[in-house]
Design an enzyme around this catalytic site. Structure first.
Site, mmCIF file in Angstrom:
data_model
loop_
_atom_site.group_PDB
_atom_site.id
_atom_site.type_symbol
_atom_site.label_atom_id
_atom_site.label_comp_id
_atom_site.label_asym_id
_atom_site.label_seq_id
_atom_site.Cartn_x
_atom_site.Cartn_y
_atom_site.Cartn_z
ATOM 1 N N LYS A 195 43.951 41.948 25.549
ATOM 2 C CA LYS A 195 45.155 40.678 26.154
ATOM 3 C C LYS A 195 44.298 38.997 25.380
ATOM 4 C CE LYS A 195 44.138 38.504 31.217
ATOM 5 N NZ LYS A 195 43.236 38.759 31.975
ATOM 6 N N LYS A 248 48.675 42.196 25.690
ATOM 7 C CA LYS A 248 49.728 41.398 26.301
ATOM 8 C C LYS A 248 49.300 40.302 26.620
ATOM 9 C CE LYS A 248 48.185 39.591 31.587
ATOM 10 N NZ LYS A 248 47.278 39.671 32.296
ATOM 11 N N TYR A 313 57.467 41.166 36.785
ATOM 12 C CA TYR A 313 57.742 40.966 37.567
ATOM 13 C C TYR A 313 59.730 41.402 37.515
ATOM 14 C CZ TYR A 313 53.477 38.812 37.623
ATOM 15 O OH TYR A 313 52.035 38.953 36.989
HETATM 16 C C1 PBG Z 1 43.080 38.015 35.400
HETATM 17 C C2 PBG Z 1 44.717 38.346 35.011
HETATM 18 C C3 PBG Z 1 45.506 37.014 34.500
HETATM 19 C C4 PBG Z 1 46.763 37.826 34.587
HETATM 20 C C5 PBG Z 1 46.416 39.532 34.825
HETATM 21 N N1 PBG Z 1 45.237 39.606 35.388
HETATM 22 C C6 PBG Z 1 45.211 35.777 34.429
HETATM 23 C C7 PBG Z 1 44.410 35.211 32.840
HETATM 24 O O1 PBG Z 1 43.907 36.630 32.700
HETATM 25 O O2 PBG Z 1 44.564 34.114 33.244
HETATM 26 C C8 PBG Z 1 47.994 37.324 33.953
HETATM 27 C C9 PBG Z 1 49.531 38.116 34.765
HETATM 28 C C10 PBG Z 1 50.773 36.817 34.584
HETATM 29 O O3 PBG Z 1 49.953 35.911 33.607
HETATM 30 O O4 PBG Z 1 52.062 37.431 34.923
HETATM 31 N N2 PBG Z 1 42.091 37.841 34.598
#
Ligand code: PBG
Length: 325
Positions: A195, A248, A313
């Site tokens: 991530k 991600k 989405y």
């Molecule tokens: C929480 C989380 C986030 C997303 C998923 N889980 C935000 C972040 O890490 O700031 C992002 C999902 C998206 O942008 O669609 N940790």
């Protein structure tokens, strides 16, 4: 032999021949639909930054869940938003929290639908960080037991898969241990393994109200410059017991999806995040691109890069097109 005997265009000459030689396929079965759940009841709010996406209380979730199931989408992914915040993020493991309540409701309505829950503290901590702070820094090891508590509360509510998105080291092992000790050996873990600290989460932070109050997430989320590290993270998570690993965001990280796919012993998911969604929606609303085609091309490219599962989405819209409904 070469041109003029060899003509690649022969295999592009009609839709049926293109169908025959298509290398990558997208089906509703590849998709996961994310849902934002609010505490309380009787509430449904549009998310301005994400046209077509809304947040609702557990009692209002039925319509979307049934639509997803009817379209052949196998799973939803739940995010809790707007709960009370404190230092430790203790609303994250409340028995009657929005996520826990929504899981029970979905399992009542559609027992066959797989329910995945996002496990993180950022929507529950005052700081908006994904872990607890000590001396202004996110304390990795102190965060692990809290994440494990949250994951266990989701499993107790009936979640099939828990998905830690915090990026703390060792959290998959900590969650696996807590689930097994609690009698939830069948609950799977989908780890947000690679991530990245990305600008593309912007619209989500409005939807989930979880932007960090100070600083950023660069001490735990990955540097966009790194690819080898993503493979390392995915392999570590698989070793710790992750059943599925995730990359991600997706679109700016197609090379990472491919690298993780090639190295990973477990299925790979990719998260087509909020910013990727809103860019297409906004450009389409202005007539700059054909929204449906841009959506399908994007999802197909994520599959082609190697993702088995796409969290998006667009899930309902894409499934509707794919099913001709
Ligand atoms: C929480 C989380 C986030 C997303 C998923 N889980 C935000 C972040 O890490 O700031 C992002 C999902 C998206 O942008 O669609 N940790």
């Amino acid at each position: 032999m070469g041109f003029p005997e060899i003509r690649p265009r022969r295999l592009r000459s009609s839709e049926s021949v293109r169908e025959l030689v298509r290398e990558t396929r997208l089906s509703p079965g590849n998709l996961v639909y994310p849902l934002f759940v609010l505490p309380g009841s009787g509430t449904k709010q549009e998310v301005e930054a994400m046209p077509g996406v809304s947040r609702c209380s557990p009692d209002m979730i039925g319509g979307e869940v049934k639509r997803a199931a009817r379209l052949g989408i196998p799973a939803v992914l739940l995010f809790g938003v707007n709960e009370a915040k404190d230092e430790r993020g203790s609303s994250a493991w409340k028995k009657d929290g929005a996520v826990q309540t929504a899981v029970r409701r979905i399992k009542d309505l559609e027992p066959e639908l797989t329910v995945i829950t996002d496990v993180c503290l950022c929507a529950y901590t005052e700081s908006g960080h994904c872990g607890v702070l000590r001396g202004g820094k996110v304390d990795n090891d102190a965060t692990l037991e809290l994440l494990a508590k949250a994951a266990l509360s989701h499993a107790e509510a009936g979640a099939d898969i828990v998905a830690p998105s915090d990026m703390m080291d060792g959290r998959v092992a900590a969650i696996r241990k807590a689930l097994d000790a609690g009698g939830f050996g069948d609950t799977a873990i989908m780890a947000y393994s690679a991530k990245y600290a990305s600008a593309f989460y912007g619209p989500f932070r409005e939807a989930a109200d979880c932007a960090p109050k100070s600083g950023d997430r660069k001490t735990y989320q990955m540097d966009p410059a790194n690819a080898r590290e993503a493979v390392r993270e995915a392999l570590l998570d698989a070793q710790e017991g992750a059943d599925i690993v995730m990359v991600k965001p997706a679109l700016a990280y197609l090379d990472i999806i491919r690298a993780v796919r090639n190295a990973s012993p477990v299925p790979v998911a990719a998260y087509n995040v909020s910013g990727e969604y809103s860019m297409i929606k906004t450009a389409a609303a202005r007539g700059l691109v054909d929204g449906e085609r841009a959506m399908m091309e994007t999802l197909l490219s994520i599959r082609r890069a190697g993702a088995d599962i796409i969290i998006t989405y667009f899930a309902l819209e894409a499934a509707k097109l794919l099913e001709g409904k």
